[in-house]
Write a protein that holds these residues in place. Structure first.
Motif, PDB file in Angstrom:
ATOM      1  N   ILE A   1       8.199  14.223  -1.113  1.00  0.00           N
ATOM      2  CA  ILE A   1       8.535  13.688   0.212  1.00  0.00           C
ATOM      3  C   ILE A   1       7.604  12.526   0.520  1.00  0.00           C
ATOM      4  N   ASP A   2       8.200  11.309   0.620  1.00  0.00           N
ATOM      5  CA  ASP A   2       7.378  10.099   0.814  1.00  0.00           C
ATOM      6  C   ASP A   2       8.192   9.021   1.559  1.00  0.00           C
ATOM      7  N   ALA A   3       9.046   9.458   2.490  1.00  0.00           N
ATOM      8  CA  ALA A   3       9.842   8.481   3.262  1.00  0.00           C
ATOM      9  C   ALA A   3       9.297   8.427   4.693  1.00  0.00           C
TER      10      ALA A   3
ATOM     11  N   THR B   1      16.692   9.873  -6.166  1.00  0.00           N
ATOM     12  CA  THR B   1      15.761   9.269  -5.215  1.00  0.00           C
ATOM     13  C   THR B   1      16.524   8.628  -4.061  1.00  0.00           C
ATOM     14  N   LEU B   2      16.015   8.839  -2.835  1.00  0.00           N
ATOM     15  CA  LEU B   2      16.733   8.432  -1.621  1.00  0.00           C
ATOM     16  C   LEU B   2      15.943   7.359  -0.883  1.00  0.00           C
ATOM     17  N   ASP B   3      16.634   6.282  -0.512  1.00  0.00           N
ATOM     18  CA  ASP B   3      15.969   5.240   0.279  1.00  0.00           C
ATOM     19  C   ASP B   3      17.026   4.501   1.090  1.00  0.00           C
ATOM     20  N   ILE B   4      16.556   3.881   2.163  1.00  0.00           N
ATOM     21  CA  ILE B   4      17.445   3.197   3.090  1.00  0.00           C
ATOM     22  C   ILE B   4      17.458   1.682   2.852  1.00  0.00           C
ATOM     23  N   ASP B   5      16.537   1.181   2.006  1.00  0.00           N
ATOM     24  CA  ASP B   5      16.292  -0.265   1.919  1.00  0.00           C
ATOM     25  C   ASP B   5      16.859  -0.860   0.623  1.00  0.00           C
TER      26      ASP B   5
ATOM     27  N   MET C   1       0.844  -1.215   0.000  1.00  0.00           N
ATOM     28  CA  MET C   1       0.000   0.000   0.000  1.00  0.00           C
ATOM     29  C   MET C   1       0.878   1.264   0.000  1.00  0.00           C
ATOM     30  N   MET C   2       2.206   1.095   0.195  1.00  0.00           N
ATOM     31  CA  MET C   2       3.096   2.263   0.166  1.00  0.00           C
ATOM     32  C   MET C   2       3.286   2.807  -1.255  1.00  0.00           C
ATOM     33  N   LEU C   3       3.020   1.978  -2.244  1.00  0.00           N
ATOM     34  CA  LEU C   3       3.206   2.394  -3.648  1.00  0.00           C
ATOM     35  C   LEU C   3       2.169   3.462  -4.011  1.00  0.00           C
ATOM     36  N   THR C   4       2.604   4.551  -4.609  1.00  0.00           N
ATOM     37  CA  THR C   4       1.688   5.671  -4.855  1.00  0.00           C
ATOM     38  C   THR C   4       0.552   5.304  -5.823  1.00  0.00           C
ATOM     39  N   GLY C   5       0.865   4.591  -6.899  1.00  0.00           N
ATOM     40  CA  GLY C   5      -0.180   4.110  -7.807  1.00  0.00           C
ATOM     41  C   GLY C   5      -0.571   5.094  -8.897  1.00  0.00           C
TER      42      GLY C   5
HETATM   43  C1  LIG Z   1       5.968   5.095   1.278  1.00  0.00           C
HETATM   44  S1  LIG Z   1       7.429   4.279   0.775  1.00  0.00           S
HETATM   45  C2  LIG Z   1       7.841   5.139  -0.716  1.00  0.00           C
HETATM   46  C3  LIG Z   1       6.893   4.810  -1.825  1.00  0.00           C
HETATM   47  C4  LIG Z   1       7.349   5.273  -3.189  1.00  0.00           C
HETATM   48  N1  LIG Z   1       7.454   6.698  -3.253  1.00  0.00           N
HETATM   49  C5  LIG Z   1       6.394   4.749  -4.252  1.00  0.00           C
HETATM   50  O1  LIG Z   1       5.624   5.483  -4.811  1.00  0.00           O
HETATM   51  O2  LIG Z   1       6.399   3.540  -4.515  1.00  0.00           O
HETATM   52  C6  LIG Z   1       8.564   4.872   1.966  1.00  0.00           C
HETATM   53  C7  LIG Z   1      10.013   4.471   1.739  1.00  0.00           C
HETATM   54  O3  LIG Z   1      10.816   5.239   2.645  1.00  0.00           O
HETATM   55  C8  LIG Z   1      11.936   4.474   2.971  1.00  0.00           C
HETATM   56  N2  LIG Z   1      12.548   4.986   4.210  1.00  0.00           N
HETATM   57  C9  LIG Z   1      12.143   4.800   5.490  1.00  0.00           C
HETATM   58  N3  LIG Z   1      12.975   5.416   6.332  1.00  0.00           N
HETATM   59  C10 LIG Z   1      13.923   6.018   5.584  1.00  0.00           C
HETATM   60  C11 LIG Z   1      15.052   6.828   5.876  1.00  0.00           C
HETATM   61  N4  LIG Z   1      15.382   7.155   7.144  1.00  0.00           N
HETATM   62  N5  LIG Z   1      15.803   7.266   4.854  1.00  0.00           N
HETATM   63  C12 LIG Z   1      15.483   6.959   3.575  1.00  0.00           C
HETATM   64  N6  LIG Z   1      14.427   6.206   3.232  1.00  0.00           N
HETATM   65  C13 LIG Z   1      13.655   5.748   4.217  1.00  0.00           C
HETATM   66  C14 LIG Z   1      11.414   3.047   3.096  1.00  0.00           C
HETATM   67  O4  LIG Z   1      12.464   2.121   2.925  1.00  0.00           O
HETATM   68  C15 LIG Z   1      10.349   3.006   1.999  1.00  0.00           C
HETATM   69  O5  LIG Z   1      10.860   2.388   0.842  1.00  0.00           O
END
Ligand SMILES: C[S@@+](CC[C@H](N)C(=O)[O-])C[C@H]1O[C@@H](n2cnc3c(N)ncnc32)[C@H](O)[C@@H]1O
Length: 217
Positions: A139-141, A92-96, A43-47
């Motif tokens: 902003i979506d993290a 694009t920034l992500d931790i995973d 459900m995190m995917l914006t769609g």
């Molecule tokens: C809501 S999802 C993003 C959905 C994406 N924008 C999409 O449309 O598919 C949130 C993301 O934030 C990442 N995240 C969580 N904490 C973070 C951090 N401290 N730094 C960077 N990314 C982080 C998670 O790994 C996750 O992949």
């Protein structure tokens, strides 16, 4: 609330809005299907509806450089990349590393994937490696990070740039005097920060889980 798509409107109305908007690409459709079938917390995917809005906004501001906080499986990053000119860039920034490996696989199948640069690590750290200007920041993290991400975004925003923040209704928790989750409380603080800053032009839209549009006055 329709659960799978985090929307405040009915499934039927959500589907109608999607049909009345620009369709997503074949690669995005495949990425969405794969994620919903195989990846936890899909459900995190914006769609497609919010994606169509992001792409529309990108074209509206004539964006060339975009910054995204929160990649997940790469749906919004690819949506944004598709809306940019050939020499545009999405950082694009992500931790995973696991979920973003899915993103990289689908980006590689798209003619627009070459516009996307992924920085892995805590966004509060990776963002400090970046130089603006950015024309659109999504902003979506992690929700507790939103205020810091907004501050960083505003410092790097081009003069006519736009910040878009997702999940700003947080499934309705913003209406509670004391939001029941930590993330809901973080979003309530973020919304208050936006509201109390008179230098910001803003509108909060009830699209999906709440999309805040913010720019400098
Ligand atoms: C809501 S999802 C993003 C959905 C994406 N924008 C999409 O449309 O598919 C949130 C993301 O934030 C990442 N995240 C969580 N904490 C973070 C951090 N401290 N730094 C960077 N990314 C982080 C998670 O790994 C996750 O992949």
């Amino acid at each position: 609330m329709s659960d799978s798509k985090l929307s405040f409107v009915s499934e039927a109305l959500d589907s109608y809005c999607i049909r009345q908007s620009n369709p997503h690409s074949k690669t995005l459709a495949e990425l969405e299907s794969f994620t919903r079938a195989n990846v936890p917390a899909s459900m995190m995917l914006t769609g497609p509806l919010e994606g169509a809005l992001l792409a529309f906004l990108c074209r509206l501001v004539g964006a060339k450089r975009v910054l995204e906080f929160g990649t997940y499986t790469g749906y919004s990053a690819l949506t944004l990349a598709e809306a940019l000119p050939a020499d545009g860039e999405v950082v694009t920034l992500d931790i995973d590393p696991e979920n973003t490996s899915v993103a990289k696989k689908y980006w590689a199948q798209s003619a627009h994937g070459g516009k996307i640069r992924l920085l892995l690590g805590a966004a509060s750290e990776t963002v400090s490696q970046l130089k603006g200007p950015f024309d659109l920041v999504f902003i979506d993290a992690d929700k507790p990070g939103y205020i810091g991400y907004l501050d960083a975004a505003l410092e790097m925003l081009s003069p006519k740039g736009l910040v878009v923040a997702d999940n700003c209704l947080f499934q309705g928790e913003v209406l509670q005097s004391k939001p029941s989750s930590g993330n809901g409380a973080a979003i309530a603080r973020f919304n208050q920060r936006v509201l109390s800053d008179s230098s910001l032009d803003r509108v909060l839209l009830p699209v999906r889980d709440g999309v805040y549009l913010i720019r400098r006055r």
